[in-house]
Design a protein around this motif. Structure first.
Motif, mmCIF file in Angstrom:
data_model
loop_
_atom_site.group_PDB
_atom_site.id
_atom_site.type_symbol
_atom_site.label_atom_id
_atom_site.label_comp_id
_atom_site.label_asym_id
_atom_site.label_seq_id
_atom_site.Cartn_x
_atom_site.Cartn_y
_atom_site.Cartn_z
ATOM 1 N N LEU A 127 0.837 -1.198 0.000
ATOM 2 C CA LEU A 127 0.000 0.000 0.000
ATOM 3 C C LEU A 127 0.872 1.248 0.000
ATOM 4 O O LEU A 127 1.943 1.274 0.615
ATOM 5 C CB LEU A 127 -0.894 0.027 1.242
ATOM 6 C CG LEU A 127 -1.869 -1.139 1.441
ATOM 7 C CD1 LEU A 127 -2.464 -1.083 2.839
ATOM 8 C CD2 LEU A 127 -2.979 -1.099 0.388
ATOM 9 N N SER A 128 0.396 2.285 -0.683
ATOM 10 C CA SER A 128 1.049 3.590 -0.555
ATOM 11 C C SER A 128 0.632 4.174 0.795
ATOM 12 O O SER A 128 -0.307 3.690 1.441
ATOM 13 C CB SER A 128 0.607 4.523 -1.676
ATOM 14 O OG SER A 128 -0.772 4.837 -1.543
ATOM 15 N N LEU A 129 1.325 5.225 1.237
ATOM 16 C CA LEU A 129 0.996 5.849 2.515
ATOM 17 C C LEU A 129 -0.450 6.336 2.523
ATOM 18 O O LEU A 129 -1.194 6.105 3.484
ATOM 19 C CB LEU A 129 1.953 7.007 2.791
ATOM 20 C CG LEU A 129 1.732 7.771 4.100
ATOM 21 C CD1 LEU A 129 1.919 6.847 5.297
ATOM 22 C CD2 LEU A 129 2.699 8.949 4.209
ATOM 23 N N SER A 130 -0.867 6.992 1.454
ATOM 24 C CA SER A 130 -2.234 7.519 1.397
ATOM 25 C C SER A 130 -3.264 6.397 1.385
ATOM 26 O O SER A 130 -4.314 6.494 2.016
ATOM 27 C CB SER A 130 -2.408 8.419 0.165
ATOM 28 O OG SER A 130 -2.139 7.706 -1.024
ATOM 29 N N GLU A 131 -2.966 5.301 0.675
ATOM 30 C CA GLU A 131 -3.882 4.158 0.653
ATOM 31 C C GLU A 131 -3.998 3.529 2.035
ATOM 32 O O GLU A 131 -5.086 3.161 2.480
ATOM 33 C CB GLU A 131 -3.393 3.102 -0.340
ATOM 34 C CG GLU A 131 -3.551 3.490 -1.792
ATOM 35 C CD GLU A 131 -2.885 2.489 -2.728
ATOM 36 O OE1 GLU A 131 -3.321 2.402 -3.883
ATOM 37 O OE2 GLU A 131 -1.918 1.814 -2.291
ATOM 38 N N ALA A 132 -2.858 3.416 2.737
ATOM 39 C CA ALA A 132 -2.865 2.807 4.065
ATOM 40 C C ALA A 132 -3.664 3.645 5.053
ATOM 41 O O ALA A 132 -4.421 3.110 5.869
ATOM 42 C CB ALA A 132 -1.442 2.616 4.561
ATOM 43 N N LEU A 133 -3.506 4.985 4.984
ATOM 44 C CA LEU A 133 -4.229 5.852 5.899
ATOM 45 C C LEU A 133 -5.727 5.896 5.597
ATOM 46 O O LEU A 133 -6.546 6.079 6.491
ATOM 47 C CB LEU A 133 -3.655 7.271 5.861
ATOM 48 C CG LEU A 133 -2.262 7.437 6.460
ATOM 49 C CD1 LEU A 133 -1.742 8.849 6.222
ATOM 50 C CD2 LEU A 133 -2.270 7.122 7.951
#
Length: 462
Positions: A438-444
């Motif tokens: 996951l990218s950081l934005s996807e994870a958040l």
């Protein structure tokens, strides 16, 4: 010049050691070594929360004095240094200086003064800007306050770290941004009572609290997770719990010290809350975050603890089903009010040890049951370690709820965030299957999916 440092005790001591390493590297050009015989400076960063580590200190000093090379200096730092002060040098002449837990910023000064003793627990370095640590990796510690205003009857910390002072918010934001810029993705906020942040500053400062600090830190670009230790149950108001639940940057694992499940013992401990308050806060927390991971501390055998008092503790353990448990037999500490109790009030060592064993065995049963319930659940894991070689391949990291998860047959980059499905457990350890990165934005933005969320029993509410 080479530095060898031994760090004992809590995460606060680990952070203090990191500060001293950075100061000595930046201002005196020391480099770290794991070989004590090569060291020009040997530091022992001590803990005095329990009696046993303190007693071991002098045997450690003696062993180091025999191993060190000619001319190497020995410094004793930390809470035991604050507590014993000059007594350390009197008992162990091989020690060159003593530096208290509240005086960390003076490390380069005491190095140059023979037999220096700096243990002022009123010293304020809350606005001191320490040299930057190097090679922090993906996780870093951040002190948000120093000292403690609580007077728990068993605890020596107020007598070794002084009164509570919060670090200015702008300094914390600046330090956190430096950490993130160096690659840190998870911050652990440290304080004796982190959620009492803002109670006192040493200079003029806008009124604020811990919840507002969490909001400010969570806005830093590139920061994935914020953890903190330890919040005090007394200061867990609804505003804090709701921010904890709704803010995606705040990890959904929390350490909430219980100490005892008996309201009578809690009163004697001067904790400021009772069993019902603690269970009420847990119930509120689990209603907001059903999958929350909860850790705690428990002291067994506190003076006057009866079998019924202990059973109250066992009941809370059964109701809450803590994910992590740090449990100890009561250890009398000088200066504390409990230290003055009459000997007739003490619980025998045999009874205390037997109760500790029962407590820990019940917790093992709880963990075994909870590990089985994890099978099939999905977690976002921040990768901390990996291995590939000799016919083996695996990665390892922690979920938001602070569960340690191993991913078999997959080497993931350290610092990456991956989605994992739990497939089985081995001896209570969780094993998972890699789904995707996951990218950081996807994870958040993503919601971790859990089957069979566990809520506290309704009967526990007051």
């Amino acid at each position: 010049m080479k530095l060898f440092i031994q760090t004992l005790g809590c995460a606060m001591n680990e952070r203090d050691s990191a500060h001293m390493i950075a100061e000595l590297r930046d201002k005196k050009h020391y480099t770290l070594t794991n070989d004590i015989k090569q060291a020009d400076l040997i530091l022992i960063n001590t803990c005095s929360v329990r009696e046993k580590p303190e007693k071991k200190l002098f045997s450690e000093i003696g062993a180091f004095a025999k191993e060190k090379k000619a001319g190497a200096k020995i410094g004793v730092c930390g809470c035991t240094a604050s507590h014993l002060g000059e007594e350390i040098i009197k008992k162990a002449p091989s020690v060159d200086f003593v530096l208290g837990a509240r005086n960390v910023s003076k490390i380069t000064q005491v190095l140059e003064r023979p037999k220096a003793v700096e243990v002022d627990i009123d010293y304020d370095d809350s606005t001191y800007v320490f040299a930057s640590s190097q090679g922090m990796g993906i996780k870093a510690h951040l002190n948000i306050s120093i000292g403690c205003d609580k007077k728990c009857s068993y605890c020596i910390v107020p007598f070794t770290r002084g009164k509570e002072i919060s670090v200015p918010t702008d300094l914390l934001i600046s330090e956190a941004k430096k950490c993130v810029a160096s690659g840190v993705k998870e911050l652990l906020l440290l304080g004796q009572n982190v959620n009492n942040y803002g109670v006192r500053f040493s200079h003029s400062h806008p009124k604020t609290n811990f919840t507002q600090l969490l909001r400010a830190l969570s806005e830093i670009d590139g920061l994935y997770r914020i953890r903190f230790t330890s919040p005090h149950p007394l200061h867990m108001d609804d505003e804090f719990l709701e921010e904890f639940a709704s803010n995606p940057v705040i990890a959904k694992g929390i350490h909430i010290p219980l100490q005892s499940g008996s309201s009578q013992i809690l009163k004697m401990m001067r904790r400021g809350y009772d069993k019902q308050w603690y269970l009420n806060r847990i119930a509120k927390l689990k209603s907001l975050v059903p999958n929350v991971g909860i850790g705690t501390d428990i002291i067994v055998g506190f003076p006057t603890e009866s079998e019924q008092d202990f059973e109250d503790t066992m009941e809370v353990l059964s109701l809450v089903e803590f994910d992590t448990l740090y449990s100890f037999v009561y250890s009398p500490r000088p200066h504390t009010s409990a230290f003055e109790y009459d000997k007739s009030m003490l619980v025998s060592p045999e009874v205390a040890k037997e109760r500790l064993a029962r407590l820990q065995n019940l917790h093992k049963e709880i963990l075994s049951k909870k590990a089985q319930l994890e099978i099939g659940r999905i977690h976002n894991v921040l990768i901390e370690n990996h291995y590939n070689g000799e016919g083996q391949c695996w990665s390892e990291g922690r979920s938001s709820s602070n569960k340690l998860i191993k991913i078999l047959d997959k080497k993931c980059e350290i610092g990456s965030i991956v989605k994992v499905e739990i497939t089985h457990n081995e001896g209570g350890g969780l094993m998972g299957r890699f789904i995707n990165e996951l990218s950081l934005s996807e994870a958040l933005a993503s919601k971790e999916y859990f089957q069979n969320p566990i809520y506290i029993q309704e009967g526990a509410l007051c």
